[in-house]
Design an enzyme around this catalytic site. Structure first.
Site: not given
Ligand code: BGC
Length: 448
Positions: A166, A353
Site C-alpha cells: 500500500e 488483503e
Molecule cells: C494494511 C494492514 C491493516 C489493514 C486494516 C491495510 O491497510 O495493510 O496493515 O491492518 O489494512 O486496516
C-alpha cells in the site's frame, strides 16, 4: 444446496505484518522503526499503545505456524521488518534478524505452506527517516540493497515476493493526512514519497529478475471503488478524478509508464506537481507476475469545493458497517476487479488483503462466535467468485488477518483476526470464522 467452487489450485491464505504482530521491538538486534517513534508521541495512537509487544509472534512463531497448519492455509503472507535486517537502514546487516526469518520460513516450508513475503509494510528504519525518509531519493538505493540481501538469503524459501504494501498509505496517510508514521501534512512531500516508492518498486523487480530466482514478484496496492454519489456530471468527473489520484496513481506507472493525466493536471493547476524525470517512469514499468490488491470498502464521491486539492468528498457507504466504520459493500470488490481486468489487460490478481474488524467477545466457554465476520467473508468471497466467473484472473485470496493485532493508529482496539489473541497472556484461540475459513479451504469453496 449448490456450491460456490473456486478454480483448482486457488491459493487460500491469510496475512499479517511485522510491526503489527512481532513484538520484540528491542530484541535480536532490531533497530528502531518510524512506527516505534511515532507511537511514542502521545495522541498519535488512539489507545496510547504501540507495537512493542504486538502478539509476541517473535517468540510464538512455532505455535502460529501450527495454527496455520490447523487452518489448512496453503499460503501465508508476512512482512519483513527492515530494521531487523539493517538496524541503521543500510550498511552492516544484523545476522540475528536474518536468522529469525530463516527459521520462520523454513518452518513454513516444512509444513507445506507457501510464503508470500512483503519487503516493506511501513516499518522504515528510523535512521532513514532522519535523512528525510522516502522523500530522500537515496532511500531508494538503500531499499534495493536490502531487497537484494533478502533475495540472496531467503530466495529458496519464498514463493511470492511483494515489494511494497500500500504505497498510498505510506505516502498520503504518512505525509499528507499524518495519521501514519512519520505523521506529516504536506501534499508535495506525499507525491515525492509516492514517486520514490514506485521507483524503489521498479528497481527491486529489475534486481530480482537479475537473481534468476524462479519465484513470482508483484506489488500490493490498496484500492477502493469510487462511485459517483449522484448521476451529475460533476460527481462522475470527481469519482474518476479520485480513481486517478488514489488508485491509478500507483497502477498506471507500473502498467503504463505514466501518471494519470486527470490527476497530474489537477496538481499542476494547484502548483503542487513536482518535476519528475521521465526516465524514472520507464524504470517503474517493469513486468510483474501479479498485482496484489487490498480491498475493504468502497466510496461515494461528490464535488466539494472546500476539499483541497481534489475538490471532492469521499464517503464510505454500505448496507452495514464494521468496527472500523467501513461500509460493507462486496459489489465494490466485484466492480474493482472487473475494472482492473479491463484497464490492465486481464492482469493476474492476488487479493492480498480483505477482512473485517468486529467487536469480538470471548464467551464463558472460551469461544468467539463471530458470525458477523463469517457473513462478511461469505459475501465478499461470493463476489470475488462472481468476478472470476466474469473473467477476472484472480488466483489468490489472503484474509486479513490471521490473528488480531496492532491496528496502527487505532492500537489494539480493532480485532481483524480469525484467531483471537489475548494481549495479556498472548494466548491464541481460533474463532468460529477461522473454523469456517478452514472449511472453505478444505472444500475450495462453500455452500451458496
Ligand atoms: C494494511 C494492514 C491493516 C489493514 C486494516 C491495510 O491497510 O495493510 O496493515 O491492518 O489494512 O486496516
Amino acid at each position: 444446496m449448490s456450491m460456490i467452487k473456486f478454480p483448482d489450485n486457488f491459493l487460500w491464505g491469510a496475512a499479517t505484518a511485522s510491526y503489527q504482530i512481532e513484538g520484540a521491538y528491542n530484541l535480536g538486534g532490531r533497530g528502531e522503526s518510524i512506527w516505534d517513534r511515532y507511537c511514542r508521541t502521545p495522541g498519535n495512537i488512539e489507545d496510547g499503545t504501540s507495537g512493542d509487544d504486538g502478539c509476541d509472534h517473535y517468540h510464538h512463531y512455532e505455535e502460529d505456524v501450527k495454527l496455520m497448519k490447523e487452518l489448512g492455509l496453503k499460503t501465508y503472507r508476512l512482512s519483513i521488518a527492515w530494521p531487523r535486517i539493517f538496524p541503521e537502514g543500510f550498511g552492516k546487516p544484523n545476522p540475528d534478524g536474518i536468522k529469525f526469518y530463516k527459521k520462520l520460513l523454513t518452518l513454513l516450508k516444512k509444513n507445506g505452506i507457501q510464503a508470500a513475503v512483503t519487503l516493506y509494510h511501513w516499518d522504515l528504519p528510523q535512521k532513514l527517516q532522519e535523512i528525510g525518509g522516502w522523500a530522500n531519493r537515496k532511500v531508494v538505493d538503500y531499499f534495493v540493497e536490502y531487497a537484494n540481501l533478502m533475495f540472496q538469503e531467503l530466495g529458496d524459501l519464498v514463493a511470492y515476493w511483494i515489494t511494497l504494501n500500500e504505497p498510498y498509505c505510506t505516502s498520503f496517510l504518512g505525509n499528507w493526512v499524518g495519521r501514519h508514521a512519520p505523521g506529516y501534512h504536506d501534499f508535495g512531500t506525499a507525491l515525492l514519497v509516492a514517486h520514490h516508492l514506485l521507483l524503489a518498486h521498479g528497481r527491486t523487480v529489475k534486481a530480482f529478475r537479475a537473481t534468476g530466482l524462479r519465484a513470482a514478484i508483484g506489488i500490493t496496492l490498496n484500492m477502493n471503488y469510487n462511485y459517483p454519489k449522484t448521476d451529475s456530471v460533476e460527481d462522475r468527473t470527481k469519482a474518476e478524478l479520485c480513481h486517478a489520484a488514489w488508485n491509478r496513481w500507483f497502477a498506471d506507472p507500473i502498467f503504463k509508464g505514466c501518471y494519470p493525466r486527470e490527476a497530474v493536471q489537477c496538481y499542476q493547476e494547484k502548483g503542487i506537481m513536482p518535476k519528475f524525470d521521465s526516465k524514472d517512469l520507464a524504470e517503474m514499468m517493469q513486468p510483474i507476475d501479479f498485482l496484489g490488491l487490498n480491498n475493504y470498502f468502497s466510496v461515494q464521491v461528490s464535488k466539494d469545493a472546500n476539499n483541497w486539492p481534489l475538490e471532492a468528498k469521499e464517503e464510505n457507504f454500505g448496507d452495514d458497517f464494521t468496527e472500523m466504520g467501513w461500509g460493507i459493500n462486496p459489489e465494490g470488490m466485484y466492480d474493482l476487479l472487473m475494472r482492473l481486468t479491463e484497464d490492465y489487460g486481464g492482469v493476474k490478481i492476488y487479493i492480498t488483503e480483505n477482512g473485517a474488524a468486529f467487536r469480538d467477545l470471548m464467551d464463558h466457554n472460551g469461544e468467539v462466535e463471530d458470525n458477523n465476520r463469517i457473513e462478511f467473508l461469505y459475501r465478499y468471497l461470493s463476489d470475488v467468485h462472481r468476478a472470476i466467473e466474469d473473467g477476472a484472473n484472480v488466483q489468490a485470496y489472503y484474509l486479513w488477518s490471521l490473528m488480531d493485532n496492532f491496528e496502527w493508529a487505532l492500537g489494539y482496539s480493532k480485532r481483524f483476526g480469525i484467531i483471537y489473541v489475548d494481549y495479556e497472556t498472548k494466548q491464541r484461540t481460533i474463532k468460529k470464522s477461522g473454523r469456517w475459513y478452514a472449511d472453505v479451504i478444505k472444500h475450495n469453496g462453500f455452500e451458496k
